[in-house]
Design an enzyme around this catalytic site. Structure first.
Site, PDB file in Angstrom:
ATOM      1  CD  GLU A  73      -6.165   5.066   2.424  1.00  0.00           C
ATOM      2  OE1 GLU A  73      -7.727   5.601   3.013  1.00  0.00           O
ATOM      3  OE2 GLU A  73      -5.325   5.142   2.989  1.00  0.00           O
TER       4      GLU A  73
ATOM      5  CE  LYS B 254      -6.468   8.937   7.899  1.00  0.00           C
ATOM      6  NZ  LYS B 254      -7.064   7.549   8.420  1.00  0.00           N
TER       7      LYS B 254
ATOM      8  CE  LYS C 181      -2.951   2.538   3.177  1.00  0.00           C
ATOM      9  NZ  LYS C 181      -4.272   2.413   4.354  1.00  0.00           N
TER      10      LYS C 181
ATOM     11  CG  ASP D 208      -9.712   7.492   6.490  1.00  0.00           C
ATOM     12  OD1 ASP D 208      -8.636   7.635   5.513  1.00  0.00           O
ATOM     13  OD2 ASP D 208      -9.582   8.002   7.932  1.00  0.00           O
TER      14      ASP D 208
ATOM     15  CG  ASP E 214      -1.624   5.001   4.961  1.00  0.00           C
ATOM     16  OD1 ASP E 214      -1.464   4.444   5.804  1.00  0.00           O
ATOM     17  OD2 ASP E 214      -2.502   5.707   4.245  1.00  0.00           O
TER      18      ASP E 214
ATOM     19  NE  ARG F 259     -11.252  -0.993   3.935  1.00  0.00           N
ATOM     20  CZ  ARG F 259     -10.978  -1.387   4.638  1.00  0.00           C
ATOM     21  NH1 ARG F 259     -12.581  -1.732   4.573  1.00  0.00           N
ATOM     22  NH2 ARG F 259     -11.008  -0.448   6.391  1.00  0.00           N
TER      23      ARG F 259
ATOM     24  CG  ASP G  93      -5.634   8.170   4.271  1.00  0.00           C
ATOM     25  OD1 ASP G  93      -6.410   8.374   3.601  1.00  0.00           O
ATOM     26  OD2 ASP G  93      -5.757   7.022   5.064  1.00  0.00           O
TER      27      ASP G  93
HETATM   28  N1  BES Z   1      -3.689   5.137   6.781  1.00  0.00           N
HETATM   29  C1  BES Z   1      -5.259   4.414   7.329  1.00  0.00           C
HETATM   30  C2  BES Z   1      -5.211   3.234   8.897  1.00  0.00           C
HETATM   31  C3  BES Z   1      -4.159   3.484   9.894  1.00  0.00           C
HETATM   32  C4  BES Z   1      -4.272   4.006  11.057  1.00  0.00           C
HETATM   33  C5  BES Z   1      -2.978   3.326   9.731  1.00  0.00           C
HETATM   34  C6  BES Z   1      -3.953   4.941  11.777  1.00  0.00           C
HETATM   35  C7  BES Z   1      -1.902   4.167  10.215  1.00  0.00           C
HETATM   36  C8  BES Z   1      -2.156   4.729  11.857  1.00  0.00           C
HETATM   37  C9  BES Z   1      -6.539   3.823   6.534  1.00  0.00           C
HETATM   38  O1  BES Z   1      -6.121   4.423   5.750  1.00  0.00           O
HETATM   39  C10 BES Z   1      -7.894   4.218   7.621  1.00  0.00           C
HETATM   40  O2  BES Z   1      -8.239   5.398   7.284  1.00  0.00           O
HETATM   41  N2  BES Z   1      -8.375   3.008   7.792  1.00  0.00           N
HETATM   42  C11 BES Z   1      -9.533   3.661   8.169  1.00  0.00           C
HETATM   43  C12 BES Z   1     -11.038   2.731   7.896  1.00  0.00           C
HETATM   44  C13 BES Z   1     -12.218   3.248   8.338  1.00  0.00           C
HETATM   45  C14 BES Z   1     -12.599   4.326   7.571  1.00  0.00           C
HETATM   46  C15 BES Z   1     -12.973   2.082   7.537  1.00  0.00           C
HETATM   47  C16 BES Z   1      -9.753   3.479  10.058  1.00  0.00           C
HETATM   48  O3  BES Z   1      -8.943   2.466  10.813  1.00  0.00           O
HETATM   49  O4  BES Z   1     -10.370   3.582  10.961  1.00  0.00           O
HETATM   50 ZN    ZN Z   2      -4.385   4.566   4.815  1.00  0.00          ZN
HETATM   51 ZN    ZN Z   3      -7.766   6.268   5.245  1.00  0.00          ZN
END
Ligand code: BES
Ligand code: ZN
Ligand code: ZN
Length: 482
Positions: free
Chosen positions: A329, A257, A245, A327, A268, A331, A250
């Protein structure tokens, strides 16, 4: 770091004397210092003490290695010592390696090489040189160690350093194009192949998910393909495909966020970093394994052109995806990259690495990556490799009960269940849809381990997690009996 091997000590250099817990080598100390005294030193992991030689004034660093169970993370003890003291290493440093195993010397060299990494690369020159002397010379004192082992260990530390710098780099510098250029330069330097798909090609070939994530950014998305193929490789089919990834920043997109920790989202692309570093290192070590690395890179930005919650997109696989949360993204870009790898390379093993969910950090904290696979033999192998080098993984389930969480009313799948539970698992279940039921697929959620607190920086910083894990895994599958 300038690294050499010698059979005997010289008087001009400082010495590191590593000590296993409870086993202070009194004789060796008397020999080195000329002093027959007792030292108040236990040898706890990372314990450090400096002694000044009474005649030469040279420093002798006692370094605690801890117990047998700590032997898989010795590099951190050496990194810690060298990081703290490197400005005093003017005349160079000797590592008294006489009683160290090959594995311990390897760890030591990796740690010492990592200690030359400075996170302040963006500080102005004058500030840097005032505080740090960031490189040093090391002589390993041993009559049992092979020179080629030292070179391999140093290359390992050095490729990890490259990845630290990449993951720590700010997102205004580190765009998808920057990652592509990094890959091209590395491929040229270390002798492997690299191919970049730019936006036009991605559009032609139907990488709809990767394009959607990147469409709000002025920095266009790219797909980077790396390939290390040994000269005598018997098959066109790669033994392993690694998928990373590569979200260079992000923001969350339209599902934006909160601002408190948003600056950390420059990391990220930790999965991409691991893949880029692992293929670079496989080539440098000339590993006898055919491996492909695929990085899907985009910036998830907020803009009038950004993709939106409720949009439906068509992925590389042909499956349609309803966007619930922009967010989620990671996946999406992985869905395209995984499906591309499976269809175009038919790799024997496929492992994706991604800073995918905050939920995985909730579950496992900063101590292990979440490991998802239905292949038990693969899980067992990776867990063992991870233990051996202290880049740990911990299994989480891919239960089919979670399948319905990715069902959508209006498209084939949706990118978020909308529920505040089991987010790491439902993300993995989403990815599974795009694997074409590959029998040897594994997903590693590295959100908690790729970037975090350490003694080497005040704020969170990169760990290069995954580089060694993947390279040691390659070694394990290339030579199954060792
Ligand atoms: N890049 C984030 C996940 C992340 C969070 C990585 C904290 C490192 C530290 C990912 O893209 C994300 O935002 N995931 C969301 C998914 C949700 C919106 C379904 C999450 O984990 O809150
Ligand atoms: Zn992310
Ligand atoms: Zn994200």
């Amino acid at each position: 770091m300038l690294l050499t091997l010698s059979k005997s000590h010289s008087n001009s250099h400082s010495i590191i004397l590593p000590i296993v817990k409870g086993k202070i080598d009194h004789e060796r100390l008397v020999e080195l210092t000329g002093l027959d005294i007792t030292f108040d030193f236990e040898g706890d992991f990372k314990e450090q003490q400096v002694i000044y030689h009474p005649k030469t004034g040279k420093r002798i660093y006692l370094l605690g290695l801890g117990e047998e169970k700590d032997s898989n993370r010795l590099r951190d003890a050496f990194r810690s010592l060298a990081f703290k003291h490197c400005k005093d290493f003017e005349a160079g440093l000797q590592l008294d390696g006489l009683h160290l195993s090959q594995k311990a010397v390897e760890e030591a060299v990796i740690g010492l090489e990592l200690a030359t990494y400075r996170i302040g690369a963006h500080k102005t020159e004058s500030e840097l040189s005032d505080f740090y002397k960031d490189d040093f010379e090391v002589v390993i004192i041993s009559d049992q160690i092979d020179k080629s082992l030292l070179k391999k260990a140093q290359d390992t530390g050095n490729s990890m350093k490259h990845v630290l710098a990449l993951v720590d780099a700010p997102a205004n510098v580190k765009t998808p194009q920057y990652l592509a250029q990094w890959a091209k330069d590395s491929a040229k330097k270390y002798g492997y192949t690299c191919e970049i798909f730019e936006k036009e090609k991605l559009q032609q070939d139907g990488f709809g998910a990767l394009i959607a994530v990147g469409q709000g950014s002025i920095h266009e998305p790219v797909l980077i393909t790396l390939e290390h193929k040994p000269k005598d490789a018997s098959s066109e089919v790669p033994e392993l495909a690694l998928i990373g990834k590569g979200i260079t920043f992000d923001t969350g997109g339209i599902s934006i966020k909160g601002s408190q920790n948003m600056h950390y989202m420059k990391s990220d692309m930790g999965g991409a970093g691991a893949v880029l570093g692992a293929v670079e290192l496989a080539a440098r070590l000339d590993l006898p394994i055919h491996v492909v690395g695929i990085v899907a890179s985009a910036e998830n930005a907020v803009d009038a052109n950004s993709f939106k919650p409720g949009d439906v997109i068509t992925s590389y696989s042909g499956k349609t995806i309803e966007i619930i949360d922009t967010d989620a993204e990671g996946r999406l870009v992985l869905a395209d990259a995984i499906n591309y790898a499976v269809k175009n390379y038919q790799p024997k093993h496929i492992i994706d690495l991604a800073t995918l969910t905050g939920n995985c950090v909730m579950a496992l904290g900063y101590s292990a990556a979440g490991m998802f696979t239905k292949n038990e033999a693969l899980a067992e192998k990776l867990q063992r490799v991870g233990e051996d080098i202290y880049e740990r993984v911990w299994p989480l389930p891919l239960f089919d009960e979670f399948k319905s969480d990715v069902f959508s009313d209006i498209a084939d799948v949706r990118n978020f269940s909308g529920k505040p539970i089991a987010g790491a698992i439902t993300a993995a279940k989403f990815l599974e849809v795009f694997t074409e039921e590959h029998e040897c697929w594994m997903h590693l959620d590295i959100a908690g381990v790729a970037f975090g607190d350490s003694e080497y920086s005040k704020m969170k910083s990169a760990s290069a997690y995954g580089v060694r894990l993947m390279v040691e895994f390659m070694k394990a599958i290339a030579e199954p009996n060792t």
